[in-house]
Design an enzyme around this catalytic site. Structure first.
Site, PDB file in Angstrom:
ATOM      1  N   ASN A   9      -1.974   6.192   6.047  1.00 36.84           N
ATOM      2  CA  ASN A   9      -2.012   5.567   4.966  1.00 36.84           C
ATOM      3  C   ASN A   9      -1.985   7.578   4.023  1.00 36.84           C
ATOM      4  O   ASN A   9      -2.810   7.604   4.295  1.00 36.84           O
ATOM      5  CB  ASN A   9      -3.432   4.941   4.800  1.00 36.84           C
ATOM      6  CG  ASN A   9      -3.066   4.537   3.313  1.00 36.84           C
ATOM      7  OD1 ASN A   9      -2.420   4.603   2.627  1.00 36.84           O
ATOM      8  ND2 ASN A   9      -4.071   3.803   2.736  1.00 36.84           N
ATOM      9  N   LYS A  11      -1.396   7.494   1.086  1.00 37.04           N
ATOM     10  CA  LYS A  11      -1.190   7.762  -0.005  1.00 37.04           C
ATOM     11  C   LYS A  11      -0.715   7.386  -1.014  1.00 37.04           C
ATOM     12  O   LYS A  11       0.884   7.438  -0.933  1.00 37.04           O
ATOM     13  CB  LYS A  11      -2.473   6.963  -0.485  1.00 37.04           C
ATOM     14  CG  LYS A  11      -4.342   6.666   0.181  1.00 37.04           C
ATOM     15  CD  LYS A  11      -4.880   6.997   0.185  1.00 37.04           C
ATOM     16  CE  LYS A  11      -6.460   5.769   0.988  1.00 37.04           C
ATOM     17  NZ  LYS A  11      -7.662   6.131   0.372  1.00 37.04           N
ATOM     18  N   HIS A  86      -4.889  -3.749  -0.068  1.00 42.13           N
ATOM     19  CA  HIS A  86      -5.526  -2.492   0.530  1.00 42.13           C
ATOM     20  C   HIS A  86      -7.399  -2.851  -1.250  1.00 42.13           C
ATOM     21  O   HIS A  86      -6.403  -2.761  -1.973  1.00 42.13           O
ATOM     22  CB  HIS A  86      -4.944  -0.829  -0.109  1.00 42.13           C
ATOM     23  CG  HIS A  86      -6.149  -0.298   0.551  1.00 42.13           C
ATOM     24  ND1 HIS A  86      -6.362   0.889  -0.295  1.00 42.13           N
ATOM     25  CD2 HIS A  86      -5.688   1.151   1.846  1.00 42.13           C
ATOM     26  CE1 HIS A  86      -7.204   2.222   0.433  1.00 42.13           C
ATOM     27  NE2 HIS A  86      -6.746   1.970   1.205  1.00 42.13           N
ATOM     28  N   GLU A  88      -7.603   0.082  -3.190  1.00 42.55           N
ATOM     29  CA  GLU A  88      -7.391   0.387  -4.366  1.00 42.55           C
ATOM     30  C   GLU A  88      -6.221  -0.549  -4.853  1.00 42.55           C
ATOM     31  O   GLU A  88      -6.402  -0.117  -5.678  1.00 42.55           O
ATOM     32  CB  GLU A  88      -6.304   1.683  -4.132  1.00 42.55           C
ATOM     33  CG  GLU A  88      -7.329   2.749  -3.169  1.00 42.55           C
ATOM     34  CD  GLU A  88      -7.039   3.722  -2.342  1.00 42.55           C
ATOM     35  OE1 GLU A  88      -5.624   3.982  -2.073  1.00 42.55           O
ATOM     36  OE2 GLU A  88      -7.940   4.737  -1.799  1.00 42.55           O
ATOM     37  N   GLU A 142     -12.576  -2.428   5.616  1.00 34.45           N
ATOM     38  CA  GLU A 142     -12.440  -0.333   4.828  1.00 34.45           C
ATOM     39  C   GLU A 142     -13.824  -1.059   3.913  1.00 34.45           C
ATOM     40  O   GLU A 142     -13.170  -2.196   2.966  1.00 34.45           O
ATOM     41  CB  GLU A 142     -11.448  -0.136   4.016  1.00 34.45           C
ATOM     42  CG  GLU A 142     -10.057  -0.115   5.306  1.00 34.45           C
ATOM     43  CD  GLU A 142      -9.229   1.199   4.654  1.00 34.45           C
ATOM     44  OE1 GLU A 142      -8.850   1.979   5.083  1.00 34.45           O
ATOM     45  OE2 GLU A 142      -8.603   0.465   3.648  1.00 34.45           O
ATOM     46  N   GLY A 148     -12.961   7.843   1.278  1.00 27.97           N
ATOM     47  CA  GLY A 148     -12.241   8.807   0.402  1.00 27.97           C
ATOM     48  C   GLY A 148     -13.422   9.355   0.346  1.00 27.97           C
ATOM     49  O   GLY A 148     -14.404  10.424  -0.869  1.00 27.97           O
ATOM     50  N   SER A 179     -13.079   6.844   5.375  1.00 24.79           N
ATOM     51  CA  SER A 179     -13.827   8.093   5.542  1.00 24.79           C
ATOM     52  C   SER A 179     -13.657   8.248   6.807  1.00 24.79           C
ATOM     53  O   SER A 179     -14.866   9.555   8.087  1.00 24.79           O
ATOM     54  CB  SER A 179     -14.943   8.498   5.173  1.00 24.79           C
ATOM     55  OG  SER A 179     -15.109   8.860   4.219  1.00 24.79           O
TER      56      SER A 179
HETATM   57  P1  13P Z   1      -9.268   7.860   3.896  1.00 25.73           P
HETATM   58  O1  13P Z   1      -9.255   8.346   4.778  1.00 25.73           O
HETATM   59  O2  13P Z   1      -9.086   9.271   2.968  1.00 25.73           O
HETATM   60  O3  13P Z   1     -11.692   7.850   3.301  1.00 25.73           O
HETATM   61  O4  13P Z   1      -9.094   7.091   3.539  1.00 25.73           O
HETATM   62  C1  13P Z   1      -9.090   5.244   3.636  1.00 25.73           C
HETATM   63  C2  13P Z   1      -8.353   4.941   3.582  1.00 25.73           C
HETATM   64  O5  13P Z   1      -8.096   3.915   2.584  1.00 25.73           O
HETATM   65  C3  13P Z   1      -7.340   4.066   4.376  1.00 25.73           C
HETATM   66  O6  13P Z   1      -6.589   2.734   4.047  1.00 25.73           O
END
Ligand code: 13P
Length: 209
Positions: A9, A11, A86, A88, A142, A148, A179
């Protein structure tokens, strides 16, 4: 991690198509990898075995919905997967379980595989309410605090959550995300794969494929 599904992903990264092409060029050419770039790069990056996914989509196929992208459009350019719900999108864009449920239904109708993200188990039932083709739904656990932050979920807590999800939806594959890095990815070996953010933009990503 062989045969596990690894979802990259990206983002809202990177900034240019040239950079996007550079990231993809570094990837091992394996069919168990799904790359999910921003919409604008979906149709331009060249893939061989690696599969294509989107990070979001709308719940109708066409019409007056300024700024949205539909499941039928994604399908038409060769997308096989869509990430939905997600953290976010839920937290920044206020998407709720009802909206996500509409999106899951629309994507399945277009024969796309859905990667449904949840950060809490209570989001599951409402997001998947009335869904029959659960074999095309992959659930990504997640935890919000692990996204993150560099603070991945412990192997034991992740396993507890995985088992609970499997109890509710036994026919869905379950991924771990939050992470993930080259040192901790084996902690999630009981999962059917990983949903990876930041690491998927770096060259070290290949070591987990
Ligand atoms: P990170 O791997 O950067 O923590 O992000 C996880 C994520 O949100 C994947 O969709």
């Amino acid at each position: 991690m062989k045969k596990k599904l690894i979802v990259a992903n990206w983002k809202m990264n990177p900034t240019t198509l040239k950079q996007a092409e550079g990231i993809v060029k570094r990837y091992k050419d394996v069919s168990n990898l799904v790359v999910c770039p921003p919409f604008v790069f979906l149709n331009s990056i060249k893939l061989n075995k690696v599969q294509l996914g989107a990070q979001n989509c709308f719940w109708l196929n066409e019409g007056s919905f300024t700024g949205e992208v539909s499941p039928a459009m994604l399908k038409s350019i060769g997308c096989k997967y869509v990430i939905l719900g997600h953290f976010e999108r839920r937290s920044i864009f206020k998407e709720d379980n009802k909206t996500i449920n509409l999106k899951v239904k629309a994507c399945l109708k277009s024969n796309l595989n859905v990667i449904l993200c949840i950060s809490e188990l209570k989001q599951l039932k409402k997001s998947l309410d009335g869904i029959e083709r659960l074999n095309k739904v992959i659930i990504a656990y997640e935890p919000a605090w692990a996204i993150g932050t560099g603070k991945a979920c412990s192997a034991s807590l992740a396993e507890k959550k995985r088992l609970l999800i499997k109890e509710l939806f036994p026919s869905c594959r379950v991924l771990y995300g939050g992470s993930v890095n080259e040192d901790n990815y084996l902690d999630y070996n009981n999962f059917d794969g990983l949903l990876v953010g930041e690491l998927s933009l770096k060259k070290e990503f290949n070591s987990i494929l």
